[in-house]
Scaffold this motif. Structure first.
Motif, PDB file in Angstrom:
ATOM      1  N   SER A 173      -1.231   5.543   0.418  1.00  0.00           N
ATOM      2  CA  SER A 173      -0.995   5.679   1.216  1.00  0.00           C
ATOM      3  C   SER A 173       0.325   5.253   1.994  1.00  0.00           C
ATOM      4  N   GLY A 174       0.565   5.546   3.270  1.00  0.00           N
ATOM      5  CA  GLY A 174       1.941   5.697   3.992  1.00  0.00           C
ATOM      6  C   GLY A 174       2.713   4.718   4.094  1.00  0.00           C
ATOM      7  N   GLY A 175       2.612   2.794   3.459  1.00  0.00           N
ATOM      8  CA  GLY A 175       3.196   2.116   3.359  1.00  0.00           C
ATOM      9  C   GLY A 175       3.872   1.909   2.055  1.00  0.00           C
ATOM     10  N   MET A 176       2.302   2.171   1.053  1.00  0.00           N
ATOM     11  CA  MET A 176       2.367   2.473  -0.155  1.00  0.00           C
ATOM     12  C   MET A 176       3.284   3.484  -0.882  1.00  0.00           C
ATOM     13  N   ARG A 177       3.755   4.486  -0.711  1.00  0.00           N
ATOM     14  CA  ARG A 177       4.879   5.249  -0.540  1.00  0.00           C
ATOM     15  C   ARG A 177       5.779   4.800  -0.160  1.00  0.00           C
ATOM     16  N   GLN A 178       6.082   4.388   1.057  1.00  0.00           N
ATOM     17  CA  GLN A 178       7.455   3.338   1.533  1.00  0.00           C
ATOM     18  C   GLN A 178       8.117   2.630   0.235  1.00  0.00           C
ATOM     19  N   ARG A 179       6.684   1.950  -0.755  1.00  0.00           N
ATOM     20  CA  ARG A 179       6.854   0.731  -0.974  1.00  0.00           C
ATOM     21  C   ARG A 179       7.834   1.105  -2.357  1.00  0.00           C
ATOM     22  N   VAL A 180       6.786   2.787  -2.977  1.00  0.00           N
ATOM     23  CA  VAL A 180       7.682   3.076  -4.417  1.00  0.00           C
ATOM     24  C   VAL A 180       8.993   3.465  -3.932  1.00  0.00           C
ATOM     25  N   ALA A 181       9.250   4.194  -2.658  1.00  0.00           N
ATOM     26  CA  ALA A 181      10.646   4.965  -2.345  1.00  0.00           C
ATOM     27  C   ALA A 181      11.570   4.144  -2.521  1.00  0.00           C
ATOM     28  N   LEU A 205      -4.422  -3.748   3.286  1.00  0.00           N
ATOM     29  CA  LEU A 205      -4.093  -2.428   3.420  1.00  0.00           C
ATOM     30  C   LEU A 205      -4.103  -1.733   2.812  1.00  0.00           C
ATOM     31  N   ASP A 206      -3.813  -1.477   1.668  1.00  0.00           N
ATOM     32  CA  ASP A 206      -3.463  -1.051   0.451  1.00  0.00           C
ATOM     33  C   ASP A 206      -5.522  -0.180   0.456  1.00  0.00           C
ATOM     34  N   ALA A 207      -6.191  -1.372   0.317  1.00  0.00           N
ATOM     35  CA  ALA A 207      -7.215  -0.712  -0.023  1.00  0.00           C
ATOM     36  C   ALA A 207      -7.715   0.397   1.304  1.00  0.00           C
ATOM     37  N   LEU A 208      -7.719  -0.165   2.639  1.00  0.00           N
ATOM     38  CA  LEU A 208      -8.060   0.486   3.651  1.00  0.00           C
ATOM     39  C   LEU A 208      -7.146   1.927   4.169  1.00  0.00           C
ATOM     40  N   ASP A 209      -5.966   1.745   3.554  1.00  0.00           N
ATOM     41  CA  ASP A 209      -5.075   3.486   3.490  1.00  0.00           C
ATOM     42  C   ASP A 209      -5.631   4.292   2.183  1.00  0.00           C
ATOM     43  N   THR A 210      -6.080   3.993   1.487  1.00  0.00           N
ATOM     44  CA  THR A 210      -5.794   4.701   0.561  1.00  0.00           C
ATOM     45  C   THR A 210      -6.649   5.801   0.538  1.00  0.00           C
ATOM     46  N   VAL A 211      -6.219   7.020   0.574  1.00  0.00           N
ATOM     47  CA  VAL A 211      -7.571   8.105   0.416  1.00  0.00           C
ATOM     48  C   VAL A 211      -8.584   8.384  -1.098  1.00  0.00           C
ATOM     49  N   GLN A 212      -9.302   8.426  -0.745  1.00  0.00           N
ATOM     50  CA  GLN A 212     -10.284   8.015  -1.979  1.00  0.00           C
ATOM     51  C   GLN A 212     -10.718   9.446  -2.223  1.00  0.00           C
ATOM     52  N   ILE A 250       0.899  -2.102  12.260  1.00  0.00           N
ATOM     53  CA  ILE A 250       0.644  -3.626  11.043  1.00  0.00           C
ATOM     54  C   ILE A 250       1.350  -3.995   9.582  1.00  0.00           C
ATOM     55  N   THR A 251       1.330  -1.930   9.255  1.00  0.00           N
ATOM     56  CA  THR A 251       2.138  -1.755   7.846  1.00  0.00           C
ATOM     57  C   THR A 251       3.741  -2.212   7.698  1.00  0.00           C
TER      58      THR A 251
END
Lengths: 267, 295
Positions: free
Chosen positions: A148-156, B21-28, A180-181
């Motif tokens: 997700s967008g938030g996860m990408r920024q955390r990896v970045a 949030l990660d679980a909700l946002d992640t594309v399956q 929220i993110t």
């Protein structure tokens, strides 16, 4: 190598500055774009120090040259006048995650480690550790588009931390995220900043974000960018954007920002 | 630094919130089931081919043209069966396919460094970039005549024609791929310390891979077309029997089913290499990068 590791000298001509090492020292920096005939002044005589471990936000409306200033500090561009010194090459995070889609999350971090000269055997455990730090422990093998967008920024962020620089430059890194993110990432960034003792120079146009994160907020005026005002923020961390003290200071800073913007409508 | 004690409950909260949030946002991402692939990807082309053959049979049945000009599908099938029984079919196929593949590999070895050179060095690009693009529109048949005169009627002449056909495509594909690398990747690479050759190896090359693969695909098509042109025009007993010669022999013998068979085989080989090799490779690369849009 963009900049040589230079520390501020003790016999600095400006007595008001103490003889501490600076994470970044920006001295009378100006930048114009275009040829000599149609030169456009973007930054005008900016002087700013970032102390080791300090969190500074650069705040300004569009056209204040805050991203330009960050590019200069990052060594991606050179100033027209003035001098810039940083301790080593700074790490830089963009508004877009800028992760390489041909690599997994873990391999993106390992590339940064490899380019820094970390040996092959050490790369994998270090990448795993950095992913843990941004709470993405299980995501080593994930592809960028699976995050997700938030996860990408955390990896970045983890990739930027992999550079092991003392200075982290952030160019509106959370601007494209949902509210929220963004809130969660503010908490994460504060936590990581306090754990690592990094110096951070953070560019944003979001006043509350600036107040939420920084120890010092620097307001830039627009066209050309000049330092208009500075606030030191001693509201204890961790803060929330909803905190009364944060809101109150945000109102004050917003008023100043609007004053700066209004000046451009008058002529 | 103003520091209050971090509340452990609060820290836990944050981790939990983030996990949610990660679980909700992640594309399956789900792979298409085999049944769906068969139904949506395999059935339509099979149907289309069936329709074409049916229309062909209809034209034959209605005797729109006499049999010497338009052979029945069954006649073409019979000449295929004859070749199979005689044991010549695989040999003919292999003669042409091995030539094309070897020529393509040469083209790859020349086109890749050439493409990088053109893409990265400004003067070189200005000098030979337009020539490379222009060469792509020059039919490779044009090269057969000079190649025969320079090299004689032998395999080297075939390879020369393949190279002249395929190298520009491969080089141009790589140039286009390099041009389309997002500047953000280059900036990110520079901040990580990937400059010069390290930048080319770690950032530019992998980022340009999709364009490069498209160039390879086209390069293969050009290799095959060039070879067929060469085989049709330059036939000699020393050259061995390939698909192009098969077509030419059919013309000389007024063997219409043989001509149809040769054309169909040429088409099939071109399609098969693309379908079995280049398309899966391209799709794998695009899928890994999340660039494959599911329709």
């Amino acid at each position: 190598m963009a900049t040589t590791p230079t520390l501020a000298k003790a016999d600095d001509e400006d007595e008001s500055r103490t003889a501490v090492a600076h994470a970044a020292r920006i001295e009378h920096v100006s930048k114009s774009f275009g040829g000599p005939a149609d030169a456009q002044l973007v930054l005008d005589d900016i002087s700013l120090d970032v102390a080791p471990g300090e969190f500074v936000t650069l705040l300004g409306a569009s056209g204040c040259g805050k991203s330009t200033l960050l590019n200069l500090v990052a060594g991606l561009d050179s100033p027209t006048a003035g001098s810039l010194t940083t301790a080593g090459r700074p790490a830089l995070m963009f508004q877009e995650h800028a992760l390489f889609p041909w690599l997994t999350a873990g391999k993106n971090i390992e590339l940064a480690l490899r380019l820094r000269g970390v040996t092959k055997a050490e790369r994998r455990p270090e990448a795993e550790r950095l992913l843990e730090l941004v709470r993405l422990g299980g995501s080593y093998g994930k592809r960028v588009h699976e995050l997700s967008g938030g996860m990408r920024q955390r990896v970045a962020l983890a990739r930027a931390l992999a550079q092991d620089s003392d200075l982290l430059l952030m160019d509106e890194p959370f601007a494209a995220l949902d509210a929220i993110t963004r809130d969660v990432l503010h908490d994460e960034l504060t936590r990581i900043w306090r754990e690592t003792g990094l110096s951070v120079l953070f560019v944003t146009h979001n006043v509350r974000e600036a107040v939420r994160l920084a120890e010092r907020v620097v307001l830039l005026s627009s066209r050309p960018g000049r330092i208009a005002r500075e606030w030191t923020i001693d509201i204890p961390q961790p803060r929330r954007v909803e905190d009364a003290a944060v809101a109150e200071l945000s109102v004050e800073i917003t008023e100043e920002l609007r004053k700066e913007i209004r000046r451009h409508g008058q002529h | 630094m103003a520091s209050t004690e971090t509340n452990p409950v609060k820290a836990d909260d944050l981790a939990g919130l983030e996990a949610g949030l990660d679980a909700l946002d992640t594309v399956q991402i789900r792979r298409t089931p085999v049944r769906e692939v068969l139904l949506k990807k395999v059935l339509p082309p099979v149907l289309a081919v069936t329709l074409v053959v049916a229309a062909w049979q209809l034209l034959v049945t209605l005797k729109v043209a006499d049999e010497g000009k338009l052979p029945a599908p069954s006649a073409v099938w019979d000449s295929l069966a004859t070749m199979w029984m005689e044991g010549t079919l695989l040999g003919i196929l292999w003669t042409s396919v091995s030539r094309a593949l070897l020529g393509f590999l040469f083209a790859l070895a020349i086109g890749t460094p050439l493409g990088l050179f053109v893409a990265r060095v400004g003067v070189v690009r200005t000098a030979i970039g337009p020539i490379l693009s222009g060469l792509q529109s020059l039919p490779s048949v044009a090269w057969v005549a000079p190649a025969v005169l320079w090299l004689g009627l032998n395999d080297s002449m075939m390879y020369a024609v393949i190279l002249l056909g395929a190298v520009p495509s491969i080089a141009n594909g790589l140039v286009a791929g390099v041009d389309q690398v997002p500047p953000l990747f280059l900036r990110a690479g520079r901040t990580l310390g990937a400059t010069g050759l390290r930048g080319a190896w770690h950032i530019v090359m992998p980022a340009a891979l999709p364009g490069y693969l498209a160039g390879l695909k086209q390069g293969w098509a050009f290799s095959w077309r060039s070879l067929m042109a060469a085989e049709i025009i330059a036939s000699s007993p020393d050259l061995g029997l390939g698909l192009g010669q098969l077509l030419e022999n059919g013309r000389n013998n007024f063997d219409m089913p043989g001509i149809f068979l040769a054309i169909i085989l040429i088409l099939l080989v071109g399609v098969a290499v693309d379908l079995l090799f280049f398309s899966p490779l391209e799709r794998a690369v695009l899928r890994r990068r999340g660039l494959l849009v599911k329709g």
